[in-house]
Design an enzyme around this catalytic site. Structure first.
Site, mmCIF file in Angstrom:
data_model
loop_
_atom_site.group_PDB
_atom_site.id
_atom_site.type_symbol
_atom_site.label_atom_id
_atom_site.label_comp_id
_atom_site.label_asym_id
_atom_site.label_seq_id
_atom_site.Cartn_x
_atom_site.Cartn_y
_atom_site.Cartn_z
ATOM 1 N N GLY A 284 0.943 -1.219 0.125
ATOM 2 C CA GLY A 284 0.036 -0.048 0.205
ATOM 3 C C GLY A 284 0.796 1.317 0.059
ATOM 4 O O GLY A 284 1.930 1.159 -0.483
ATOM 5 N N GLY B 210 2.201 3.133 2.569
ATOM 6 C CA GLY B 210 3.430 2.988 3.522
ATOM 7 C C GLY B 210 4.421 1.837 2.732
ATOM 8 O O GLY B 210 5.673 2.149 2.814
ATOM 9 N N GLU C 265 -18.117 11.825 -0.329
ATOM 10 C CA GLU C 265 -17.775 11.783 -1.894
ATOM 11 C C GLU C 265 -18.512 10.711 -2.372
ATOM 12 O O GLU C 265 -19.153 10.930 -3.568
ATOM 13 C CB GLU C 265 -16.172 11.172 -1.840
ATOM 14 C CG GLU C 265 -15.354 12.189 -1.460
ATOM 15 C CD GLU C 265 -13.732 12.162 -1.287
ATOM 16 O OE1 GLU C 265 -12.939 12.873 -1.313
ATOM 17 O OE2 GLU C 265 -13.548 10.927 -1.150
ATOM 18 N N ASP D 272 -1.761 2.482 8.594
ATOM 19 C CA ASP D 272 -2.845 2.203 9.240
ATOM 20 C C ASP D 272 -3.053 1.166 10.404
ATOM 21 O O ASP D 272 -3.554 1.123 11.172
ATOM 22 C CB ASP D 272 -3.847 1.859 8.002
ATOM 23 C CG ASP D 272 -4.493 3.066 7.572
ATOM 24 O OD1 ASP D 272 -3.987 4.030 7.617
ATOM 25 O OD2 ASP D 272 -5.479 2.849 6.496
ATOM 26 N N ALA E 166 -3.175 8.440 4.085
ATOM 27 C CA ALA E 166 -2.059 8.189 3.259
ATOM 28 C C ALA E 166 -0.897 8.826 3.561
ATOM 29 O O ALA E 166 0.152 8.161 3.523
ATOM 30 C CB ALA E 166 -2.450 8.438 1.700
HETATM 31 C C1 LIG Z 1 -12.433 4.459 0.468
HETATM 32 C C2 LIG Z 1 -11.040 5.049 1.017
HETATM 33 C C3 LIG Z 1 -10.995 6.476 0.771
HETATM 34 C C4 LIG Z 1 -9.635 7.126 1.372
HETATM 35 N N1 LIG Z 1 -9.552 8.303 0.778
HETATM 36 C C5 LIG Z 1 -8.375 8.946 1.503
HETATM 37 C C6 LIG Z 1 -8.026 10.335 1.192
HETATM 38 O O1 LIG Z 1 -8.825 11.098 0.338
HETATM 39 N N2 LIG Z 1 -6.947 10.677 1.712
HETATM 40 C C7 LIG Z 1 -6.132 10.263 2.576
HETATM 41 O O2 LIG Z 1 -4.916 10.648 3.077
HETATM 42 N N3 LIG Z 1 -6.392 8.861 3.026
HETATM 43 C C8 LIG Z 1 -7.525 8.303 2.402
HETATM 44 N N4 LIG Z 1 -7.782 7.033 2.998
HETATM 45 C C9 LIG Z 1 -6.903 6.047 3.614
HETATM 46 C C10 LIG Z 1 -5.545 5.745 3.132
HETATM 47 O O3 LIG Z 1 -5.905 4.968 1.641
HETATM 48 C C11 LIG Z 1 -4.833 4.711 4.062
HETATM 49 O O4 LIG Z 1 -4.633 5.580 5.122
HETATM 50 C C12 LIG Z 1 -3.629 4.300 3.375
HETATM 51 O O5 LIG Z 1 -4.006 3.333 2.307
HETATM 52 C C13 LIG Z 1 -2.902 3.317 4.414
HETATM 53 O O6 LIG Z 1 -1.802 2.947 3.655
HETATM 54 P P1 LIG Z 1 -1.169 1.442 4.207
HETATM 55 O O7 LIG Z 1 0.031 1.508 3.499
HETATM 56 O O8 LIG Z 1 -1.113 1.646 5.828
HETATM 57 O O9 LIG Z 1 -2.284 0.524 4.088
HETATM 58 P P2 LIG Z 1 -3.012 0.274 2.605
HETATM 59 O O10 LIG Z 1 -2.778 1.001 1.619
HETATM 60 O O11 LIG Z 1 -4.315 -0.317 2.886
HETATM 61 O O12 LIG Z 1 -2.048 -0.964 2.016
HETATM 62 C C14 LIG Z 1 -2.101 -2.410 2.832
HETATM 63 C C15 LIG Z 1 -1.520 -3.777 2.044
HETATM 64 O O13 LIG Z 1 -1.529 -4.692 2.765
HETATM 65 C C16 LIG Z 1 -1.975 -5.734 1.929
HETATM 66 N N5 LIG Z 1 -2.294 -6.959 3.101
HETATM 67 C C17 LIG Z 1 -3.159 -6.790 3.929
HETATM 68 N N6 LIG Z 1 -3.203 -7.999 4.686
HETATM 69 C C18 LIG Z 1 -2.000 -8.722 4.132
HETATM 70 C C19 LIG Z 1 -1.820 -9.855 4.469
HETATM 71 N N7 LIG Z 1 -2.157 -10.688 5.572
HETATM 72 N N8 LIG Z 1 -0.445 -10.665 3.581
HETATM 73 C C20 LIG Z 1 -0.237 -9.850 2.644
HETATM 74 N N9 LIG Z 1 -0.755 -8.588 2.378
HETATM 75 C C21 LIG Z 1 -1.605 -8.089 3.069
HETATM 76 C C22 LIG Z 1 -3.114 -5.252 1.361
HETATM 77 O O14 LIG Z 1 -3.451 -5.929 0.117
HETATM 78 C C23 LIG Z 1 -2.733 -3.904 0.864
HETATM 79 O O15 LIG Z 1 -2.117 -3.817 -0.631
HETATM 80 C C24 LIG Z 1 -8.869 6.219 2.090
HETATM 81 C C25 LIG Z 1 -9.115 5.023 2.533
HETATM 82 C C26 LIG Z 1 -10.336 4.351 1.905
HETATM 83 C C27 LIG Z 1 -10.897 2.815 2.131
#
Ligand SMILES: Cc1cc2nc3c(=O)[nH]c(=O)nc-3n(C[C@H](O)[C@H](O)[C@H](O)COP(=O)(O)OP(=O)(O)OC[C@H]3O[C@@H](n4cnc5c(N)ncnc54)[C@H](O)[C@@H]3O)c2cc1C
Length: 429
Positions: free
Chosen positions: A12, A14, A173, A303, A322
């Site tokens: 994702g 991060g 949205e 997250d 994000a």
């Molecule tokens: C509908 C929606 C709209 C949003 N809009 C905004 C916005 O406008 N602005 C903003 O700043 N933030 C927004 N967010 C929040 C933002 O998308 C998240 O904060 C961000 O994606 C977090 O990044 P991350 O890398 O922690 O996790 P993520 O981007 O969620 O990535 C996690 C990854 O881990 C993988 N994964 C999970 N479990 C496993 C496992 N057991 N084994 C292998 N892989 C796994 C998943 O497939 C995914 O690819 C939104 C979120 C959603 C759901």
């Protein structure tokens, strides 16, 4: 000295940011994700409302790996670990299990939907957390219109009533984009149908929409949605959901075939699966430097991590956004770079730089709250929102495609990908 092996779980925001920051470090990086693509979650609602195609908001992780020499990718789900032996257990899509050893483990598995145990939401609700959710919602919305076109009496049963739960940016949205889809596009597609009877009801338990925004932005969002025909209900919760009924806590029952759930998230349960200590909303507890205590070499970001806001707000966790994920990923990568260079890890605390928040309210309207007290509303905020999202999208092709789609939709009041698309399993699957 042998090169360190860094395993990052989750491609994702991060995980990708951490991997990129390690590009020039003398380490080998393996990125593990259950999907072979990165999802740009902020634009999922546009896939769900036929504004963009799935491929516009997804980016193949192997595309990143191909351009970064020290980066490899494994499509697998992480199901557990032996943290003392520094071994991660992976489950591959074809069911084999693999053990992957690491020197540093960065947990970046994100969050998932939280339905708070409200009866019927899990079964009948439409969450919007991943690409499959978005396509499922798009199929369902279009199918409801097809069904009502074939049998208009279904409108009395709620076929064209869409309840969106959650008055945060995602709910606002979705509600704005749904009304726009109905009034601007589906009205032309379904000429025999009384599309004016389609309703979008936005339900929020707090007394105002867009909780973290200023009262001025909150009022603007409410006014813009109401002008577009969204029925905004604040100060009320959903109590129960059935296939064609949504019951509110004040006893009102809405005949509705669709409930979009945009009301809450909780951390991915991977923390418990790995045996890590979790705190509020299941988020993995980390120190100020984002290291997981008692487990040397293990870090958590984005997250999934309970990152305490170091800007003086006592004990408050940083929001699940994000920019937090991206900045925390880079921070951990820099700590690992120091270890790889033979230095002691600096254990420097993570400092989040808040670059503001934004939400769109359909065509040409948005609210944006930026650093230095800059607040934008309406068209300027919408342009700022477009620009920022284009910049943040992974992949040049995606940026061009999204820009072209937005320009086309804006110019023609049309939507391209309003397809009801299902893949059928093979007979031997
Ligand atoms: C509908 C929606 C709209 C949003 N809009 C905004 C916005 O406008 N602005 C903003 O700043 N933030 C927004 N967010 C929040 C933002 O998308 C998240 O904060 C961000 O994606 C977090 O990044 P991350 O890398 O922690 O996790 P993520 O981007 O969620 O990535 C996690 C990854 O881990 C993988 N994964 C999970 N479990 C496993 C496992 N057991 N084994 C292998 N892989 C796994 C998943 O497939 C995914 O690819 C939104 C979120 C959603 C759901």
């Amino acid at each position: 000295m042998d090169r360190l092996h860094v395993v990052i779980v989750g491609a994702g925001f991060g995980g990708l940011a951490a991997a990129r920051e390690l590009a020039d470090a003398p380490v080998d990086v393996t990125l593990v994700d259950q999907n072979n693509f990165h999802t740009f979650q902020p634009l999922l609602y546009q896939v769900a409302t036929s504004g963009l195609a799935s491929a516009d908001v997804a980016y193949p992780v192997r595309g990143s790996a191909a351009r970064q020499e020290n980066l490899a990718f494994r499509q697998a789900t992480v199901i557990g670990a032996d943290l003392d032996a520094r071994v991660l257990h992976l489950q591959h899509p074809e069911h084999e299990v693999e053990d992957l050893t690491y020197d540093h483990l960065v947990v970046a598995a994100g969050a998932t939907t939280n339905t708070f145990g409200i009866p019927g939401v899990d079964h009948h609700g439409f969450p919007l957390y991943n690409l499959a959710d978005a396509v499922r919602l798009r199929n369902h919305v279009l199918e409801r219109f097809e069904a009502a076109d074939a049998d208009p009496s279904l409108m009395d049963d709620g076929a064209l009533t869409f309840v969106v739960v959650g008055g945060g940016p995602t709910g606002v949205e979705v509600a704005g984009a749904l009304t726009e889809l109905f009034q601007v596009v589906l009205r032309k597609d379904f000429r025999q149908l009384d599309v004016d009877r389609a309703r979008v009801v936005l339900v929020e338990m707090q007394d105002q929409l867009l909780g973290p925004f200023s009262p001025v932005s909150q009022a603007h969002a409410r006014e813009a949605l109401t002008q577009r025909g969204v029925e905004v209900r604040t100060g009320v919760q959903v109590a129960r959901v059935r296939a064609n009924r949504v019951t509110l806590a004040d006893g009102e029952e809405l005949a509705a075939h669709t409930l979009v759930w945009a009301a809450g998230v909780k951390a991915n349960p991977i923390g418990a699966a790995l045996g890590l200590r979790t705190g509020r909303a299941g988020r993995i507890e980390v120190g100020p430097d984002l290291a997981v205590s008692d487990h040397p070499g293990v870090w958590a970001i984005g997250d999934v991590a309970a990152i305490v806001d170091g800007r003086g707000r006592d004990g408050t966790l940083l929001p699940q956004l994000a920019p937090v994920a991206i900045q925390s990923g880079r921070h951990v990568a820099r700590q690992i770079c120091c270890v790889a260079a033979g230095q002691a890890p600096p254990r420097s605390p993570f400092r989040y730089r808040d670059k503001g928040t934004m939400a769109t309210i359909g065509r040409s309207r948005a609210v944006a709250e930026l650093p230095f007290g800059i607040r934008l509303r309406g068209f300027p905020a919408w342009l700022a929102w477009l620009g920022l999202h284009l910049l943040m999208l992974a992949g040049f092709r995606n940026r061009i495609s999204v820009f072209a789609n937005w320009f086309w939709n804006w110019l023609t009041y049309d939507r391209g990908p309003r397809l009801i698309f299902r893949s059928r399993p093979r007979a031997d699957d």
